[in-house]
Design a protein around this motif. Sequence first.
Motif, PDB file in Angstrom:
ATOM      1  N   ILE A  25       0.838  -1.207   0.000  1.00  0.00           N
ATOM      2  CA  ILE A  25       0.000   0.000   0.000  1.00  0.00           C
ATOM      3  C   ILE A  25       0.869   1.251   0.000  1.00  0.00           C
ATOM      4  O   ILE A  25       0.578   2.221  -0.710  1.00  0.00           O
ATOM      5  CB  ILE A  25      -0.984  -0.015   1.189  1.00  0.00           C
TER       6      ILE A  25
ATOM      7  N   SER B 224       0.553   3.923  -2.985  1.00  0.00           N
ATOM      8  CA  SER B 224      -0.041   5.207  -2.606  1.00  0.00           C
ATOM      9  C   SER B 224       0.795   6.402  -3.067  1.00  0.00           C
ATOM     10  O   SER B 224       0.299   7.527  -3.081  1.00  0.00           O
ATOM     11  CB  SER B 224      -0.281   5.260  -1.102  1.00  0.00           C
TER      12      SER B 224
ATOM     13  N   ILE C 114      -6.927   2.924  -4.905  1.00  0.00           N
ATOM     14  CA  ILE C 114      -6.685   1.625  -4.278  1.00  0.00           C
ATOM     15  C   ILE C 114      -7.922   1.188  -3.504  1.00  0.00           C
ATOM     16  O   ILE C 114      -8.403   1.902  -2.618  1.00  0.00           O
ATOM     17  CB  ILE C 114      -5.473   1.675  -3.334  1.00  0.00           C
TER      18      ILE C 114
ATOM     19  N   LEU D 195      -9.357  -1.955  -1.208  1.00  0.00           N
ATOM     20  CA  LEU D 195      -8.953  -3.126  -0.426  1.00  0.00           C
ATOM     21  C   LEU D 195     -10.188  -3.915  -0.027  1.00  0.00           C
ATOM     22  O   LEU D 195     -11.082  -3.388   0.627  1.00  0.00           O
ATOM     23  CB  LEU D 195      -8.181  -2.689   0.824  1.00  0.00           C
TER      24      LEU D 195
ATOM     25  N   PHE E 227      -5.432  -0.846   7.707  1.00  0.00           N
ATOM     26  CA  PHE E 227      -5.126  -0.146   6.456  1.00  0.00           C
ATOM     27  C   PHE E 227      -6.299   0.670   5.914  1.00  0.00           C
ATOM     28  O   PHE E 227      -6.185   1.300   4.871  1.00  0.00           O
ATOM     29  CB  PHE E 227      -4.667  -1.160   5.386  1.00  0.00           C
TER      30      PHE E 227
ATOM     31  N   VAL F 242      -6.178   3.526   2.183  1.00  0.00           N
ATOM     32  CA  VAL F 242      -6.674   3.185   0.852  1.00  0.00           C
ATOM     33  C   VAL F 242      -7.885   4.063   0.525  1.00  0.00           C
ATOM     34  O   VAL F 242      -8.469   4.677   1.416  1.00  0.00           O
ATOM     35  CB  VAL F 242      -7.043   1.683   0.758  1.00  0.00           C
TER      36      VAL F 242
END
Length: 152
Positions: A37, A41, A47, A49, A59, A63
């Motif tokens: 990530i 990023s 992104i 997830l 996380f 994201v």
Amino acid sequence: KVKNCIEQHKNIRKILISPVTRILEKNITHEDMGDLINILSHYDFTIVLVDYSNSYSVFRDQVDSYITGTSLIDVKKLIIDCDAFIGPDSFLIHLAYFYGKFVYVIFNKYSVYFLPPGCEECKNFIIVSANISFKKYLISSFKDIGLIEGKR
């Protein structure tokens, strides 16, 4: 064929990541997930997830979308909507490949038995082992295949 693989990466904007499988030993570790990530990023990717097990919630804020408690039908729609799929060797990798998406497979030392079609030519996989720096090797791999080159 490798040149065609590199050309395919230039239009990737939305990446779907699913770090889990039904076999715990195949899952992407939290440390490796953090590195993945972190690398992505820094580039202009959206992104997403997907975390069936709700065990990667740490996380959530790193994201663009964090999805848990979803169905296979919903994940299929997410795969169709994405440009690329990253995850361990699982049904979802094969589903993404079926829908013509770029796939990047993260194998650990316990699951290096099969490469989906085109992986050897496109070099779109990494084998995690204690002998490599995952982050360093992943950056190198992503640059070699053209995924992150020039995307800042």
